[in-house]
Write a protein that holds these residues in place. Structure first.
Motif, short mmCIF file in Angstrom:
data_model
loop_
_atom_site.label_atom_id
_atom_site.label_comp_id
_atom_site.label_asym_id
_atom_site.label_seq_id
_atom_site.Cartn_x
_atom_site.Cartn_y
_atom_site.Cartn_z
N GLY A 1 -6.79 26.78 8.25
CA GLY A 1 -7.12 26.09 9.50
C GLY A 1 -8.56 26.32 9.91
N THR A 2 -9.00 27.57 9.78
CA THR A 2 -10.38 27.86 10.17
C THR A 2 -11.36 27.04 9.34
N PHE A 3 -11.04 26.86 8.05
CA PHE A 3 -11.99 26.17 7.17
C PHE A 3 -12.00 24.66 7.37
N VAL A 4 -10.96 24.10 8.01
CA VAL A 4 -10.99 22.65 8.19
C VAL A 4 -11.26 22.24 9.64
N ALA A 5 -11.19 23.20 10.55
CA ALA A 5 -11.34 22.85 11.97
C ALA A 5 -12.74 22.30 12.24
N GLN A 6 -12.81 21.25 13.03
CA GLN A 6 -14.10 20.68 13.42
C GLN A 6 -14.25 20.69 14.93
N ASP A 7 -13.45 21.51 15.58
CA ASP A 7 -13.51 21.64 17.02
C ASP A 7 -13.57 23.13 17.32
N LEU A 8 -14.46 23.53 18.19
CA LEU A 8 -14.69 24.96 18.37
C LEU A 8 -13.45 25.70 18.87
N ILE A 9 -12.70 25.06 19.77
CA ILE A 9 -11.52 25.73 20.28
C ILE A 9 -10.46 25.86 19.19
N LEU A 10 -10.32 24.79 18.42
CA LEU A 10 -9.39 24.84 17.30
C LEU A 10 -9.81 25.92 16.31
N PHE A 11 -11.09 25.94 16.04
CA PHE A 11 -11.64 26.97 15.15
C PHE A 11 -11.29 28.35 15.67
N PHE A 12 -11.52 28.55 16.97
CA PHE A 12 -11.28 29.87 17.55
C PHE A 12 -9.81 30.25 17.42
N VAL A 13 -8.93 29.29 17.68
CA VAL A 13 -7.51 29.60 17.62
C VAL A 13 -7.12 30.02 16.21
N PHE A 14 -7.55 29.26 15.22
CA PHE A 14 -7.22 29.64 13.83
C PHE A 14 -7.85 30.97 13.46
N PHE A 15 -9.09 31.16 13.89
CA PHE A 15 -9.83 32.39 13.61
C PHE A 15 -9.04 33.59 14.12
N ASP B 1 -25.37 19.00 26.69
CA ASP B 1 -24.94 17.68 27.14
C ASP B 1 -25.22 16.70 26.01
N VAL B 2 -24.17 16.40 25.23
CA VAL B 2 -24.39 15.51 24.10
C VAL B 2 -24.55 14.08 24.63
N PRO B 3 -25.63 13.44 24.25
CA PRO B 3 -25.89 12.09 24.77
C PRO B 3 -24.72 11.16 24.49
N GLY B 4 -24.23 10.51 25.52
CA GLY B 4 -23.16 9.54 25.36
C GLY B 4 -21.78 10.15 25.32
N VAL B 5 -21.66 11.45 25.24
CA VAL B 5 -20.36 12.09 25.13
C VAL B 5 -20.14 13.06 26.29
N GLY B 6 -21.18 13.74 26.66
CA GLY B 6 -21.03 14.75 27.69
C GLY B 6 -20.69 16.10 27.08
N HIS B 7 -19.88 16.88 27.81
CA HIS B 7 -19.53 18.21 27.32
C HIS B 7 -18.43 18.11 26.28
N THR B 8 -18.59 18.84 25.21
CA THR B 8 -17.60 18.74 24.13
C THR B 8 -17.56 20.02 23.31
N PHE B 9 -16.42 20.22 22.68
CA PHE B 9 -16.30 21.32 21.71
C PHE B 9 -16.41 20.81 20.28
N ASP B 10 -16.68 19.53 20.15
CA ASP B 10 -16.66 18.96 18.80
C ASP B 10 -17.86 19.47 17.99
N MET B 11 -17.56 20.09 16.85
CA MET B 11 -18.62 20.72 16.07
C MET B 11 -19.58 19.69 15.50
#
Lengths: 545, 724
Positions: free
Chosen positions: A133-147, A196-206
């Protein structure tokens, strides 16, 4: 052609072991055969799904995230279930699925006290969930959970099935890594709130955060956020001076625990640097890189010297991991495609080679009832096959060309000659020489160990002992690893081809300067111009503010 | 062009043979030796084919002598013409890519490569045959042949390499094979010690190889814009002004360190005499004729790097010539005080390798490679001769003083071949060593390196002297071995204990008295003697085939190298002087051992005594390396670091834990009497006081988790707030 499999592949790879773990828990404790078979089949199915993923992977576009799935998960913080693989992740999930299966095979009749295959195998399967899970996660929270999922099974493996000092070792392991995780989580939160990602705002997306590359953050903030991630990842690697949990954990862990710890868990930290820390905060990475490089070369020398002082074979191998991970981190610290490729190769190679060494140490312990170097000797006489395998692994571990270990070490050292990101050349060339000296020390402690364990004649206390040589379960678990060590040594492109573009586009792109190893003109980086533009803008902003 | 284009088959065959022997050798009728001999024999045939094709290629290209000269001058301009066709045969394929750079594996077949391939395959083949008898009944016969095959394959991989990275791969692999074969009888600690020492010492030199090869990549990058390990590109980049002299100098210095380690040059030569712990055929193959010349080969391969880096064209003195020169003398001096016949030959090898490195250092490329070529034959001859003596004459001992003497009567063939080898090594006209050594000496003078001309002559004198001593002690005088009349029965350690009892009984019956070895041993000796006599004629004055056929085609920018690398005219005065010196040395030593000169000088004269002690202790270098450096690192330094690890770094952690525990206790007892009582339990276990009740532990840990998390959040948020 998009098929059903493409959207489920990674979910299967990650969660098949979880299903296996649940089934294992439902089987009564006495039904040991059924439990073992369940575990074996689930790891086998995971490996099957991984191989199917590898087969359908588009090797022409290794820098593109493939098998991507995005589902809403925690809407309130804009966190998604986003999994995907590219050329950086693919070797890691392959390694995880492969080693996990072999660990189940090896365990078959090697369960350490207090036995209990049910709990042991269930934990092993949960561990595999966390790792993949850690190696495929592309979301920081998901990454953290698997980690974090990885922590608990390993804690119990050491704490329940470990050696005499298991209490201390397991708690030290848990608290130490947890401390790092806490800081890492804070950094993730800071990224969420500050970027602040332009067009997206706040995100955990890696992916989005990497594209933003720290836009809008002043340099000092970047440094602190990077620092938090650094501590989290560096403890996991482990880098000097955060390594002290490792020898204790390894010494006390059961064989399979040590193998998983060395083969895969240590890679989570280095992977974090490559996947998260460097691309998301490239400017901070440039400032931190000289220090990361410094700690890496200290680790190389320090780990080697630590090895020479050991009396216990397993503890020696544990210390050797500190040195080997130093080479991997040195490759990363150069901020070059060359070096980061070498680091990923080194991660796989170290996973295979050191994993094998821990397997052998486990079998020696099983055979002799001791791992004390002063009591061992003459393994080549009492168990010749195991002795030869040990000799082979020692050669692989000391970086003999033609075997896998070399391709992690040599390109990493090479890349220090011309580091990326306008890092100081004289400094990194000094690191180069220190690292080269480290290879001599590595040969020193490994050959010394080989001489003590394998050469000579068995000590009187074991002269008449009836020792078994490599068993059929051991052969089944070991032969694939040994073959891979040779195959990767002769055909390094098996990995470099997969990682090269991905690393060049996703990790090393912001650091390309005119003194860096040139990137081939044929390189295809989807979205790379955007990244480069953003980086350029940040540079301008950084110098302005 | 089959033989040149398909030269990659030459290393591949022994590599396959290694795999086959490893997997099936034990079940074969001759335990794998047949596979080894067949594959190396086939490689030898291919190497001969390549050699002949190469010579034809050169002859075709050069045509007549006058046209050849014309062609050569045009060829240097890279235009069409005869010379242009004598370019190396190059083939490569992609090995891997990294950083967008495609790195290749390939072959570069030219005069140097075909020559060394011929030498390696020939000597390897002879050693394979010789070992059939020498290693008969050995406890690891099959394994021995597997290792020989792997060694041959690795060495050939190094030789055909078209890039420095591939060269490095072959280099390390021959090092590992050397380790395996030195430690062949690893049951005895001195053998495994010697193996480890050899590996570690050469690895120390490999610090230079590693960094040097890295620099070759960047030299090419600076010259062409794209990094590469390619040797042809490197050789032309080395003189490219874009590269900058500093980098080339560092690269040359690093690679010189590699040569020093591998080719047994001062001060890293100490492993080579110890390497004699391996079986004698291995000593002949690896530690005299082939592997140790890998360093010299590297020097010849990338000569422009050294030439530019050390400004060899300028004359005077440079590190490469200096190290070579020192090694010539210190190696020869040590050969005087050895009682072990193999160690005499080992120090002789060190000294002769010194000649080769010195020759490269004074710009005498052709002379260096020529000496590499001739030395391989007579040194292999001498080593195999020494093996024959121990096998059949001295009951597996190598001690000249206690177990040999007078053997010429019992072993006439070994004696004759050994003497031929000795004369060739000592540079006696008209044997092989005469031509090659003389060429080095003449070129040292020619290229304005007068000091090294003197070194060469002194070395020639010393060589003749220690070899005369060796021949006298071994073959002349009275037999002193275990079966000599009135000798005290001498118990020596059997070098190998045959597993096959039938064979050993038979063998024991044979060794009752010294006798000649059988044909499997004497045939290789005679073949090598043949080359030891005739190999030198290749560069007979005015014939000069060696130079024509094998002198490299360095890139156009290297007109000055080509001039320097071309040998000086034959110098009759120097030739007569060096032969005269050798003869005087022979005469003096002979007279000494026949009792016609004053004896016991080192006992009577304090200074001579001290000098001898200094030599016997090998200049105390072993003491320095083993007792000071290695023991220092393994002992106090490693223990110190480990102490620091356990008591400083770890205690930071432990005290943090204890501090947190104390804080927790304080919070509980003072601030919150009604707090969660699991906290203290949990933290208490941190110091290991509680048992294995995992569930209980976990409660405590989660509390601690929360505590740490809160603490970390507070610290971190504060930091963020302050700095942003």
């Amino acid at each position: 052609m998009h098929t059903w499999f493409d959207s489920w592949a990674l979910t299967l790879v990650v969660f098949i072991p979880a299903i296996g773990a649940v089934i294992t828990m439902l089987i009564p404790r006495e039904e040991e055969e059924a439990i073992k078979w369940t575990a074996l089949l689930s790891t086998l199915a995971t490996l099957g799904a991984t191989i199917a993923t590898m087969a359908r992977f588009d090797y022409g576009k290794t820098s593109t995230l493939q098998f991507s799935v995005t589902k809403n998960w925690i809407d309130v913080i804009n966190s998604h279930y986003h999994v995907a693989v590219d050329g950086i992740s693919l070797p890691m999930i392959a390694l995880t699925s492969f080693i996990s299966l072999l660990c189940v095979v090896y365990s078959w009749n090697h369960f350490p006290e207090p036995h209990n295959p049910k709990a042991f195998l269930a934990l092993l399967l949960v561990l595999e969930v966390g790792l993949n899970g850690t190696f495929v996660a592309q979301d920081l929270i998901l990454f953290f959970v698997f980690f974090e999922i990885v922590l608990l099974p390993m804690f119990f493996m050491i704490g329940v099935w470990g050696g005499p000092n298991r209490e201390y070792a397991s708690i030290k392991f848990f608290l130490f890594t947890l401390f790092g995780s806490a800081l890492m989580l804070l950094s993730f939160l800071a990224l969420y709130f500050k970027v602040d990602v332009p067009g997206v705002g706040h995100t955990f997306d890696m992916v989005l955060l990497s594209h933003a590359a720290g836009a809008g953050l002043v340099h000092s903030t970047q440094l602190i956020i990077f620092g938090g991630m650094f501590v989290g990842f560096a403890i996991k690697v482990p880098m000097f001076p955060f390594h002290t949990w490792l020898p204790d954990a390894h010494t006390e862990a059961p064989t399979v625990g040590s193998v998983l710890l060395a083969s895969i868990m240590l890679k989570l930290g280095a992977y974090g640097f490559i996947r998260i820390a460097l691309p998301i905060l490239p400017e901070a990475a440039k400032s931190w890189a000289p220090w990361i490089g410094l700690l890496s070369v200290i680790g190389i020398i320090y780990g080697a010297l630590g090895c020479l002082a050991q009396k216990d074979m397993k503890r020696l191998i544990a210390f050797s991991s500190v040195a080997h991970m130093g080479f991997i981190m040195l490759g990363i610290a150069t901020l070059t495609t060359f070096g980061i490729n070498a680091a990923i190769f080194g991660m796989v190679a170290h996973g295979l080679i050191t994993g094998m060494l821990f397997f052998i140490a486990g079998s020696i312990q099983h055979n002799y009832g001791t791992r004390e170097l002063s009591r061992l000797g003459g393994l080549l006489k009492s168990a010749p096959k195991m002795g030869w395998i040990l000799g082979f692994c020692v050669m692989a571990s000391l970086g003999l060309p033609g075997l896998a270990g070399f391709w992690g070490e040599f390109p990493a050292v090479l890349s220090t000659f011309n580091p990326g990101g306008n890092l100081s050349q004289p400094l990194f060339r000094t690191y180069m020489v220190v690292a080269a000296i480290g290879t001599v020390l590595a040969a020193g402690y490994l050959l010394w160990m080989l001489q003590k364990v394998a050469f000579g004649v068995p000590k009187p206390e074991f002269a008449d002992a009836h020792l078994h040589d490599v068993s059929s379960f051991e052969w089944t678990a070991w032969v694939p690893i040994l073959l891979l060590i040779v195959a990767l040594g002769i055909f390094p492109n098996l990995i470099f081809r997969v990682t090269d573009d991905a690393v060049a586009c996703q990790t090393a792109a912001p650091f390309v300067s005119k003194t860096t190893t040139p990137v081939s003109p044929s390189l295809k980086c989807p979205g790379a111009p955007a990244t480069a533009q953003v980086t350029a803008k940040v540079t301008a902003d950084g110098s302005g503010g | 062009m089959f033989f040149l284009d398909k030269a990659w088959l030459i290393p591949l065959l022994p590599a396959l043979s290694f795999v086959v022997i490893l997997l099936f050798g034990k079940r074969m009728p001759r335990h794998g030796s047949e596979v080894g001999i067949f594959s190396v024999g086939a490689s030898f045939v291919l190497a001969c084919g390549a050699l002949i094709r190469w010579i034809m290629r050169v002859q075709d290209a050069k045509g007549g002598t006058a046209l050849g000269a014309l062609g050569r001058s045009i060829g240097h301009l890279g235009a069409e013409g005869g010379e242009a066709q004598v370019l190396p045969v190059l083939h490569h394929l992609t090995w891997f890519q990294n950083g967008g750079v495609r790195l290749t594996v390939g072959i570069q077949i030219d005069g140097l490569a075909v020559l060394v391939m011929f030498v390696v395959t020939l000597i390897s083949l002879l050693v394979h045959v010789y070992s059939l008898e020498y290693m008969r009944g050995d406890r690891r016969f099959t394994y021995f042949y597997a290792a020989l095959s792997l060694f041959t394959a690795s060495m050939l991989l190094l030789v055909v390499a078209d890039n420095t990275l591939q060269l490095l791969v072959g280099w390390e692999l021959v090092g590992m094979c050397s380790f395996m074969l030195i430690g062949h009888w690893w049951e005895e600690k001195p053998n495994s010690d010697a193996a480890v020492k050899a590996f570690l010492t050469t690895r120390t030199g490999d610090i230079g190889l590693l960094t040097g090869v890295i620099m070759t990549f960047f030299i090419v990058q600076r010259a062409t814009g794209v990094g590469s390990f390619n040797i042809v590109a490197l050789n032309s980049a080395a003189s490219n002004p874009k590269v900058g002299h500093t980098l080339v100098l560092w690269c040359a210095a690093a690679l010189l360190l590699a040569i020093v380690g591998k080719s047994g040059q001062f001060p890293l030569h100490t492993w080579l005499p110890d390497a004699m712990a391996g079986p004698t055929p291995v000593s002949a193959l690896i530690h005299a004729a082939t592997m140790v010349v890998a360093g010299v080969y590297l020097g010849a391969r990338v000569f422009p790097v050294f030439f530019n880096g050390f400004s060899i064209g300028a004359g005077g003195i440079n590190p490469m010539a200096a190290i070579g020169g020192i090694t010539v003398l210190i190696g020869a001096a040590l050969a005087f005080v050895q009682d072990d016949i193999k160690k005499v030959l080992a120090y002789s090898t060190i000294s002769q390798l010194g000649y080769m490195v010195m020759a490269l250092g004074v710009g005498a490329w052709t002379a260096a490679v020529f000496h590499l070529f001739t030395h391989a034959f007579f040194k292999a001859d001498l080593f195999l001769g020494a093996g024959s003596v121990s096998h059949s004459g001295s009951h597996h001992s190598f001690d000249m003083k206690t177990d040999m003497g007078g053997l010429r009567k019992y072993m006439p063939q070994t004696y004759k071949t050994f003497v031929i080898g000795t004369l060739a090594l000592s540079g006696v006209f008209p044997l092989a060593g005469f031509w090659s050594k003389d060429e080095i000496i003449a070129n040292a003078g020619h290229n304005d390196y007068k000091l090294f001309l003197v070194v060469g002559l002194v070395g020639a004198f010393m060589t003749a002297a220690y070899m005369a001593r060796c021949v006298y002690l071994t073959f002349h005088g009275e037999y002193r071995g275990a079966h000599a009349p009135h000798a005290i029965p001498h118990v020596d350690e059997a070098e190998h204990d045959p597993i096959d009892t039938e064979a050993s009984v038979e063998h024991d019956a044979e060794v009752h008295s010294p006798h000649e070895s059988n044909r499997l041993i004497t045939t290789p000796l005679w073949v090598l003697s043949f080359f030891a006599v005739f190999a030198g004629f290749l560069n007979f004055p005015h014939f000069d085939k060696f130079e024509k056929w094998f002198t490299p085609h360095f890139p156009p920018a290297f007109a000055d190298i080509s001039t320097l690398a071309n040998p000086a005219a034959f110098n009759v005065f120097l030739a007569i002087s060096s032969v005269a010196l050798a003869l005087v040395a022979f005469g003096t030593v002979w007279a000494y051992y026949e009792g016609k000169l004053p004896q016991g000088l080192s006992e009577r004269n304090a200074l001579a005594g001290k000098g001898k002690k200094f030599l016997v202790n090998k200049y105390y270098l072993d003491y320095l390396y083993e007792k000071v450096v290695v023991d220092g690192i393994k002992g106090p330094i490693a223990s110190g670091v480990y102490w620091f690890n356990q008591n400083v770094i770890d205690n930071v952690l432990n005290y943090t834990g204890k501090g947190a525990q104390a804080l927790g206790r304080f919070t509980y007892t003072v601030i919150d009497q009604k707090g969660v009582d699991g906290l203290v339990n949990g933290l208490g276990t941190l110091t290991g006081e509680s048992g294995s009740e995992v569930s209980k532990l976990q409660t405590g840990r989660l509390q601690f988790y929360a505590l740490m998390l809160v603490a970390a959040v507070v610290i971190f948020a504060g930091a963020l707030w302050i700095f942003t």
